[in-house]
Design a protein around this motif. Structure first.
Motif, PDB file in Angstrom:
ATOM      1  N   UNK A 103       0.835  -1.208   0.000  1.00 13.87           N
ATOM      2  CA  UNK A 103       0.000   0.000   0.000  1.00 13.87           C
ATOM      3  C   UNK A 103       0.874   1.265   0.000  1.00 13.87           C
ATOM      4  N   UNK A 104       1.931   1.247   0.804  1.00 12.02           N
ATOM      5  CA  UNK A 104       2.826   2.413   0.869  1.00 12.02           C
ATOM      6  C   UNK A 104       3.483   2.659  -0.483  1.00 12.02           C
ATOM      7  N   UNK A 105       3.801   1.571  -1.186  1.00  6.66           N
ATOM      8  CA  UNK A 105       4.407   1.734  -2.520  1.00  6.66           C
ATOM      9  C   UNK A 105       3.375   2.321  -3.492  1.00  6.66           C
ATOM     10  N   UNK A 106       2.126   1.850  -3.356  1.00 10.02           N
ATOM     11  CA  UNK A 106       1.070   2.395  -4.225  1.00 10.02           C
ATOM     12  C   UNK A 106       0.878   3.889  -3.944  1.00 10.02           C
ATOM     13  N   UNK A 107       0.905   4.245  -2.670  1.00  6.70           N
ATOM     14  CA  UNK A 107       0.745   5.666  -2.300  1.00  6.70           C
ATOM     15  C   UNK A 107       1.892   6.508  -2.867  1.00  6.70           C
ATOM     16  N   UNK A 108       3.043   5.846  -3.068  1.00  8.08           N
ATOM     17  CA  UNK A 108       4.196   6.567  -3.632  1.00  8.08           C
ATOM     18  C   UNK A 108       4.134   6.602  -5.163  1.00  8.08           C
ATOM     19  N   UNK A 178      18.382   2.046  -3.842  1.00  9.53           N
ATOM     20  CA  UNK A 178      17.439   1.423  -2.912  1.00  9.53           C
ATOM     21  C   UNK A 178      16.812   2.495  -2.025  1.00  9.53           C
ATOM     22  N   UNK A 179      15.662   2.162  -1.467  1.00  3.78           N
ATOM     23  CA  UNK A 179      15.003   3.057  -0.503  1.00  3.78           C
ATOM     24  C   UNK A 179      14.311   2.181   0.527  1.00  3.78           C
ATOM     25  N   UNK A 180      14.117   2.726   1.729  1.00  5.38           N
ATOM     26  CA  UNK A 180      13.515   1.939   2.809  1.00  5.38           C
ATOM     27  C   UNK A 180      12.145   2.530   3.154  1.00  5.38           C
ATOM     28  N   UNK A 184      12.774   6.467   3.915  1.00  4.69           N
ATOM     29  CA  UNK A 184      13.091   7.332   2.760  1.00  4.69           C
ATOM     30  C   UNK A 184      11.805   7.824   2.095  1.00  4.69           C
ATOM     31  N   UNK A 185      11.850   9.042   1.581  1.00  2.00           N
ATOM     32  CA  UNK A 185      10.659   9.627   0.937  1.00  2.00           C
ATOM     33  C   UNK A 185      10.523   9.216  -0.530  1.00  2.00           C
ATOM     34  N   UNK A 191      15.071   1.354  -7.312  1.00  2.36           N
ATOM     35  CA  UNK A 191      14.847   0.083  -8.023  1.00  2.36           C
ATOM     36  C   UNK A 191      14.422  -0.995  -7.029  1.00  2.36           C
ATOM     37  N   UNK A 192      15.050  -0.947  -5.838  1.00  2.00           N
ATOM     38  CA  UNK A 192      14.748  -1.947  -4.804  1.00  2.00           C
ATOM     39  C   UNK A 192      14.203  -1.216  -3.580  1.00  2.00           C
ATOM     40  N   UNK A 193      12.970  -1.543  -3.230  1.00  2.00           N
ATOM     41  CA  UNK A 193      12.327  -0.870  -2.097  1.00  2.00           C
ATOM     42  C   UNK A 193      12.288  -1.869  -0.936  1.00  2.00           C
TER      43      UNK A 193
END
Ligand code: 13P
Ligand code: SF4
Length: 332
Positions: A103-108, A178-180, A184-185, A191-193
């Motif tokens: 969901x957080x990825x979709x929100x991003x 990468x992001x966490x 991370x915003x 590429x890798x979350x």
């Protein structure tokens, strides 16, 4: 070695002779338990070798997700664990947290159809099942780079769970971003979350420890597991999974000093001279250490008495999808 230990070992050997059992032990187990293993290795080796084994019972000395993975891959086997000790990292994520991460990825701004999840084998079957359903797969520390390379061929964003460090380290190794999640915003730029899970044992190593050893023994090599923080990996001479570390150290000249950043029981067994634990603390994995020789004996006795204790069961729907994710890894 106490008399009691030798006595227990003799009783364990006798029960192993009598019963259709295979004792499986991860490298991080206590020495006396590890000695009793018919199959030993890192998590990938144990999964593969146990699949090929034909005893009725697998007695798995390790942590929960490992025994569960055997049951998922080979449902016909009866898997029992002397202690159902749960890896602290695997406990950091469940199916609800997994859904929340998507969901957080979709929100991003990343559509679900553009997400390919990969879970480190250090996760429970429900998380593996979620990953399998979404078209993703499992990896271990030995094959994470190959699995991620293959996954990226689909042109999607990788959701990597639960180990932040392993995800970040592989991204750095491959020159990827990468992001966490939650830290991370800029998730959509990466590429890798990564999910923000970690191994508390591998967090014990610090850059100060590396500097201490380099100053004390000029020329010493530093070898670490990829569950260590990226700052540690950046300063190390070698990074590899448990088996890769064992091979690397076995091939060093005898007089080459090396400080190793991984679990204590394994490092202690590596080689008698010129090997140091990269920490002023004793980095033992508390859950791996929960299994004692007595637990192993009691488990074998329970099988002998026809009432096996701590048997692993996975519901069929979870098993089916977790197997899909594990099979995709095995196929590679
Ligand atoms: P390996 O895959 O190297 O066996 O690692 C498992 C583990 O739990 C490391 O902490
Ligand atoms: Fe889990 Fe860390 Fe123990 Fe490995 S060392 S089993 S990742 S808690």
């Amino acid at each position: 070695m106490t008399d009691n230990t030798e006595e227990l070992k003799a009783k364990i050997r006798a029960l192993k002779e009598k019963l259709s059992v295979t004792v499986v032990a991860h490298f991080y187990q206590r020495d006396e338990v590890f000695d009793m293993g018919d199959i030993t290795g890192d998590s990938l080796e144990l999964a593969k070798k146990t699949m090929a084994d034909d005893s009725e019972f697998v007695v798995f000395c390790g942590v929960g997700f490992m025994g569960q993975s055997v049951k998922v891959l080979s449902p016909e086997k009866r898997v029992v664990m002397p202690k159902i000790a749960c890896c602290a990292m695997a406990r950091m994520i469940d199916s609800l947290y997994f859904d929340e991460s998507v969901k957080k990825m979709e929100e991003a701004g990343i559509a679900e159809t553009n997400i390919l999840p990969i879970t480190y084998i250090n996760s429970n079957a429900d998380v593996k099942a979620k990953v399998g359903k979404m078209g993703g797969m499992v990896c271990t520390s030995s094959n994470a780079k190959t699995i991620i390379e293959t996954a990226l061929e689909e042109g999607k964003k990788i959701l990597f769970v639960p180990d932040r460090c392993l995800g970040q380290n592989i991204a750095n190794m491959m020159g990827l971003k990468s992001a966490v999640i939650g830290i991370d915003d800029n998730l959509s730029d990466a590429d890798i979350i990564c999910y923000d899970g970690f191994c508390s044992v591998h967090q014990l190593f610090s850059v100060d420890d590396i500097r201490f050893y380099r100053k004390k023994y000029p020329g010493i090599l530093i070898a670490v597991h990829p569950e260590c923080d990226p700052a540690i990996v950046a300063e190390a001479d070698f990074t590899g999974s448990t088996s890769q570390l064992i091979k690397y150290i076995a091939e060093l000249p005898e007089d080459q000093k090396v400080a190793v950043g991984t679990e204590f029981n394994l490092v202690n067994r590596l080689r008698p001279k010129n090997t140091y634990v990269l920490s002023s603390t004793k980095p033992e994995c508390p859950t791996m250490n929960e299994t004692t020789l007595e637990d192993l004996y009691n488990t074998l006795k329970s099988i002998d008495e026809g009432e096996p204790i701590n048997e692993i069961h996975v519901d069929e729907e979870t098993r089916k999808w977790a197997k899909v994710a594990l099979d995709r890894m095995m196929a590679l």
